[in-house]
Design an enzyme around this catalytic site. Structure first.
Site, mmCIF file in Angstrom:
data_model
loop_
_atom_site.group_PDB
_atom_site.id
_atom_site.type_symbol
_atom_site.label_atom_id
_atom_site.label_comp_id
_atom_site.label_asym_id
_atom_site.label_seq_id
_atom_site.Cartn_x
_atom_site.Cartn_y
_atom_site.Cartn_z
ATOM 1 N N ARG A 61 0.839 -1.218 0.000
ATOM 2 C CA ARG A 61 0.000 0.000 0.000
ATOM 3 C C ARG A 61 0.868 1.261 0.000
ATOM 4 O O ARG A 61 0.452 2.309 -0.498
ATOM 5 C CB ARG A 61 -0.951 -0.026 1.207
ATOM 6 C CG ARG A 61 -2.097 1.007 1.126
ATOM 7 C CD ARG A 61 -3.130 0.740 2.201
ATOM 8 N NE ARG A 61 -4.328 1.569 2.089
ATOM 9 C CZ ARG A 61 -4.642 2.562 2.918
ATOM 10 N NH1 ARG A 61 -3.828 2.859 3.903
ATOM 11 N NH2 ARG A 61 -5.752 3.249 2.758
ATOM 12 N N ILE A 86 -7.889 7.240 -1.096
ATOM 13 C CA ILE A 86 -7.826 5.767 -1.146
ATOM 14 C C ILE A 86 -8.686 5.320 0.025
ATOM 15 O O ILE A 86 -8.501 5.807 1.141
ATOM 16 C CB ILE A 86 -6.425 5.170 -0.829
ATOM 17 C CG1 ILE A 86 -5.292 5.976 -1.421
ATOM 18 C CG2 ILE A 86 -6.385 3.700 -1.175
ATOM 19 C CD1 ILE A 86 -3.924 5.312 -1.184
ATOM 20 N N SER A 87 -9.590 4.391 -0.206
ATOM 21 C CA SER A 87 -10.484 3.946 0.862
ATOM 22 C C SER A 87 -9.681 3.309 1.998
ATOM 23 O O SER A 87 -8.582 2.805 1.787
ATOM 24 C CB SER A 87 -11.473 2.917 0.323
ATOM 25 O OG SER A 87 -12.119 3.428 -0.826
ATOM 26 N N ALA A 88 -10.278 3.309 3.189
ATOM 27 C CA ALA A 88 -9.641 2.665 4.339
ATOM 28 C C ALA A 88 -9.524 1.160 4.066
ATOM 29 O O ALA A 88 -10.423 0.568 3.461
ATOM 30 C CB ALA A 88 -10.471 2.899 5.588
#
Ligand code: SAH
Length: 250
Positions: free
Chosen positions: A47, A75-77
């Site tokens: 990530r 960016i989503s969790a």
């Protein structure tokens, strides 16, 4: 002799490895991360390669959405990414469409899973994941990020455009085993239902600009050959808006 620079980058790598392991173990404990394929993807797609340039790398495995700088997107969790990956029920060799590529992180995770057969059998690679993004800066960013994962070479196609009409736009052909929308739509985009294959799964957050309900559609065919959809509301969620022709207007 080891230089200070080497030492600090080694320390950072060790920190990232540990924080990723902690994240994975807490997602498992919470019952969010359930499948081996999703875990393998989390372990193999870094990530830290998908975060915006002004975000410290050490934030990479915080279970939080991360800002994509001046693009205003995120960016989503990780927990949200994993919830959606588990609900998609991904398997090797499936063909997937994502609307809202952003950083490319979710596209890369999906690509890692669906290309497993290609990696182990070594057959010809094809773009199994198509990810549509409307912001040109993010198309560049996502392509660059995905290229940093050598195993994914040729597996993901990041395309510029309005994905609210599907891809290719306004096509009514059944093309995808899975479709995931990672932005909040006012309604289920019309063409996505056509482009989903029979037996396929479509995930889409449906609602307003800030809050939505994550909806899961499963497509089947009636005896008469008409498409039918089983619709389930999974949970409340918060995504940036889907903006386009069959979406929010801005
Ligand atoms: N999946 C991403 C996060 C998505 S954020 C990740 O893993 O990082 C939502 C993204 O959807 C944003 O980048 C936004 O620009 C994009 N988007 C919004 N409306 C869109 C549309 N109609 N077509 C394609 N992309 C869209």
């Amino acid at each position: 002799m080891e230089s200070q620079h080497d030492k600090s980058s080694e320390e950072l790598s060790a920190y990232l490895r540990d924080s990723r392991a902690r994240l994975i173990s807490s997602l498992k404990q919470e019952g969010i991360l359930r499948s081996v394929l999703v875990e393998e993807a989390l372990l193999n797609v870094p990530r830290e390669k998908f975060i915006w340039r002004d975000t410290p790398e050490s934030f990479a495995y915080a279970d939080e959405p991360l800002s994509l700088g001046e693009t205003g997107q995120t960016i989503s969790a990780p927990h949200m990414v994993v919830i959606m990956l588990e609900e998609l029920e991904l398997k090797p060799d499936l063909k997937v469409l994502e609307i809202g590529c952003g950083s490319g992180y979710n596209a890369a995770l999906m690509a890692y899973i669906v290309s497993k057969g290609i990696r182990t059998k070594g057959t010809n690679k094809e773009a199994l994941v198509i990810s549509v993004e409307r912001d040109e800066r993010l198309v560049e960013f996502a392509r660059h990020n995905i290229e940093s994962v050598p195993e994914l070479s040729g597996v993901v196609d990041v395309v510029l455009g309005d994905g609210s009409l599907g891809y290719p736009q306004a096509s009514k052909l059944e093309m995808y085993d899975r479709i995931t929308v990672t932005a909040g739509a006012p309604r289920i985009p019309f063409y996505l239902k056509y482009q989903l294959k029979t037996g396929g799964v479509l995930l889409v957050p449906v609602g307003g600009y800030a809050f939505q309900t994550l909806v899961k559609l499963q497509k089947s065919k009636s005896k008469g050959g008409k498409p039918e959809f089983e619709e389930r509301k999974l949970m409340e969620c918060m995504f940036v808006p889907l903006v386009g022709m069959d979406a929010h207007k801005s």
